[in-house]
Design an enzyme around this catalytic site. Structure first.
Site, PDB file in Angstrom:
ATOM      1  N   PHE A   1       1.228   5.207   0.746  1.00  0.00           N
ATOM      2  CA  PHE A   1       0.648   6.212   1.643  1.00  0.00           C
ATOM      3  C   PHE A   1       1.130   7.601   1.238  1.00  0.00           C
ATOM      4  O   PHE A   1       2.253   7.752   0.751  1.00  0.00           O
ATOM      5  CB  PHE A   1       1.101   5.960   3.090  1.00  0.00           C
ATOM      6  CG  PHE A   1       0.455   4.771   3.736  1.00  0.00           C
ATOM      7  CD1 PHE A   1       0.878   3.485   3.444  1.00  0.00           C
ATOM      8  CD2 PHE A   1      -0.581   4.937   4.653  1.00  0.00           C
ATOM      9  CE1 PHE A   1       0.280   2.380   4.038  1.00  0.00           C
ATOM     10  CE2 PHE A   1      -1.189   3.835   5.249  1.00  0.00           C
ATOM     11  CZ  PHE A   1      -0.758   2.564   4.944  1.00  0.00           C
TER      12      PHE A   1
ATOM     13  N   THR B   1       0.853  -1.194   0.000  1.00  0.00           N
ATOM     14  CA  THR B   1       0.000   0.000   0.000  1.00  0.00           C
ATOM     15  C   THR B   1       0.886   1.240   0.000  1.00  0.00           C
ATOM     16  O   THR B   1       1.893   1.296   0.710  1.00  0.00           O
ATOM     17  CB  THR B   1      -0.968  -0.007   1.188  1.00  0.00           C
ATOM     18  OG1 THR B   1      -1.841  -1.134   1.044  1.00  0.00           O
ATOM     19  CG2 THR B   1      -1.829   1.254   1.236  1.00  0.00           C
TER      20      THR B   1
HETATM   21  O1  LIG Z   1      -6.554  -0.956   8.686  1.00  0.00           O
HETATM   22  C1  LIG Z   1      -5.361  -0.615   8.605  1.00  0.00           C
HETATM   23  O2  LIG Z   1      -4.450  -1.235   9.164  1.00  0.00           O
HETATM   24  C2  LIG Z   1      -5.011   0.591   7.847  1.00  0.00           C
HETATM   25  O3  LIG Z   1      -3.986   1.172   8.104  1.00  0.00           O
HETATM   26  C3  LIG Z   1      -5.895   0.985   6.690  1.00  0.00           C
HETATM   27  C4  LIG Z   1      -5.479   0.292   5.382  1.00  0.00           C
HETATM   28  C5  LIG Z   1      -6.231   0.944   4.158  1.00  0.00           C
HETATM   29  O4  LIG Z   1      -7.130   1.730   4.336  1.00  0.00           O
HETATM   30  O5  LIG Z   1      -5.852   0.604   3.021  1.00  0.00           O
HETATM   31  C6  LIG Z   1      -4.029   0.477   5.147  1.00  0.00           C
HETATM   32  C7  LIG Z   1      -3.283  -0.454   4.515  1.00  0.00           C
HETATM   33  C8  LIG Z   1      -3.865  -1.720   4.011  1.00  0.00           C
HETATM   34  O6  LIG Z   1      -4.093  -1.515   2.631  1.00  0.00           O
HETATM   35  C9  LIG Z   1      -5.154  -2.050   4.666  1.00  0.00           C
HETATM   36  C10 LIG Z   1      -5.849  -1.124   5.372  1.00  0.00           C
END
Ligand SMILES: O=C(O)C(=O)C[C@]1(C(=O)O)C=C[C@@H](O)C=C1
Length: 303
Positions: free
Chosen positions: A180, A178
Site C-alpha cells: 500500500f 499487498t
Molecule cells: O477489498 C479490500 O479489502 C481492499 O482493501 C482492496 C484490496 C485491493 O484493491 O487490492 C486490498 C488488498 C487485497 O489485495 C484485496 C483487495
C-alpha cells in the site's frame, strides 16, 4: 489525522491503515479512519485535502501492479509518502449450512478474486462476482444468509460479520501480500521538484525511494537513454511497469521505482537530467522503503 481507505471494517485497506497507525503511534495521536466505496473518490478527496491521506493498494505479490489505483495518480496533485506491506490471506466465508459443493456465487473485490484464480479453476461451478471490497462482500453474505453464497475476505471478517469458514488460505500463493501507499496531497512547488527533493534529502534522509511516472519520446533508444541516466547516477531500479496512455492507442508511459540512496549529485541536476530524457515526468512517491522489498518474515509477524 484523517485517513481514507477502501471498504468497511475488516477490509485489507483498513488493516494496512491500522498497521500504519501502530508504526506511527509516537507521532500520530488521533487517527480517524474513514471507509470509502471508490478509489476515484479517495484520490479526489486527498487531492482536494478533504482527507489528510488515503491508504491505497498499489501492488500485489501474486498479481503485480494494481493499475486500478496507480493509473489514478497520473496528473493528480498527490504523492506517496509512506508504504505498508499487508499480508493477504483470504478465507472463503459462508453461512451456517454452507458447503463448497453447493456454492453458486463467491463475492469479493476484483483484486482478491484474481489472487484466488487457482481456487476458481479447481471449482468451475462457482461464479466469482466482483464487489466493492472484501469486507462488504462478507457483510453481503451475512445479510443474505443463503448457503449458495460465500465471500473471499480477511480472517477478521469472521467475527465481525458472524460467518463460517468454508476454506482457509484460499489465495493461490501462500505468501500473498499487498503493498500500500499512503497518498497525501502534493502540489508541485514553484521552485521545482529537483529543489524539493534536495531539501527532502536533508529533512528526511531515510526517504530514499522514488516512484516516478515517465513518458519518453516515441523513438528508438528513448527508454534506454532514460534508464542509462539512472545507471549513471548509481540508482538501483526497483520496478518498471508500462501503462497505456489515454487516447494514444499503443503508446505507453512507465511507472519507474528507484533507490536514490547512492545518488552523489545535487537532486536538482539529477531531476533535470531525467527531465531532459523524457517528455513528461511526475513524482508519484518519495518515501522510506519498508521490508527492503522482502515479503514474509517481519511483514507477517507485524500483521
Ligand atoms: O477489498 C479490500 O479489502 C481492499 O482493501 C482492496 C484490496 C485491493 O484493491 O487490492 C486490498 C488488498 C487485497 O489485495 C484485496 C483487495
Amino acid at each position: 489525522m484523517k485517513i481514507g481507505y477502501q471498504g468497511i471494517a475488516g477490509s485489507y485497506s483498513e488493516a494496512a491503515s491500522i498497521q500504519y497507525q501502530e508504526r506511527k503511534q509516537a507521532e500520530i495521536k488521533n487517527l480517524d479512519m474513514l471507509g470509502y466505496n471508490s478509489f476515484v473518490e479517495l484520490v479526489q478527496d486527498v487531492a482536494s485535502q478533504k482527507l489528510d491521506a488515503a491508504m491505497m493498494p498499489v501492488e500485489n505479490s501474486t498479481t503485480g501492479l494494481i493499475d486500478r489505483t496507480m493509473d489514478l495518480y497520473r496528473g493528480q496533485s498527490v504523492l506517496a509518502t509512506a508504504e505498508v506491506y499487508q499480508p493477504v490471506q483470504h478465507i472463503l466465508w459462508g453461512v451456517p449450512g454452507g458447503r463448497i459443493e453447493d456454492l453458486e456465487e463467491v463475492y469479493s473485490h476484483p483484486e482478491a478474486l484474481s489472487q484466488c484464480r487457482n481456487f476458481f479453476a479447481a471449482h468451475p461451478w462457482i461464479q466469482p462476482i466482483a464487489y466493492t471490497d472484501t469486507a462488504q462482500s462478507a457483510k453481503l453474505v451475512a445479510d443474505e444468509q443463503n448457503p449458495k453464497l460465500a465471500a473471499l475476505a480477511s480472517p477478521r471478517c469472521g467475527d465481525l460479520y458472524q460467518l463460517i469458514p468454508l476454506q482457509k488460505e484460499i489465495q493461490s500463493e501462500e505468501t500473498n501480500t499487498t503493498r500500500f501507499f499512503l497518498m497525501e496531497s502534493f502540489v508541485e512547488p514553484g521552485e521545482g521538484i529537483g529543489k524539493y527533493l534536495q531539501e527532502m534529502r536533508g529533512e528526511h534522509p531515510k526517504r530514499t525511494r522514488l516512484m516516478l511516472y515517465v513518458e519518453t519520446p516515441h523513438k528508438p533508444g528513448a527508454l534506454a537513454k532514460l534508464l542509462n541516466t539512472f545507471n549513471l547516477y548509481d540508482c538501483n531500479l526497483e520496478g518498471l511497469d508500462a501503462r497505456p496512455i489515454a487516447d494514444q492507442p499503443f503508446a505507453y508511459g512507465f511507472f519507474i521505482e528507484v533507490d536514490i540512496s547512492h545518488v552523489g549529485i545535487d537532486m536538482e541536476i539529477f531531476w533535470k537530467t531525467l527531465a531532459y530524457a523524457s517528455n513528461r515526468m511526475q513524482l508519484i512517491g518519495c518515501f522510506e522503503p519498508m521490508n527492503d522489498g522482502k515479503i514474509g518474515g517481519e511483514a507477517y509477524a507485524t500483521a
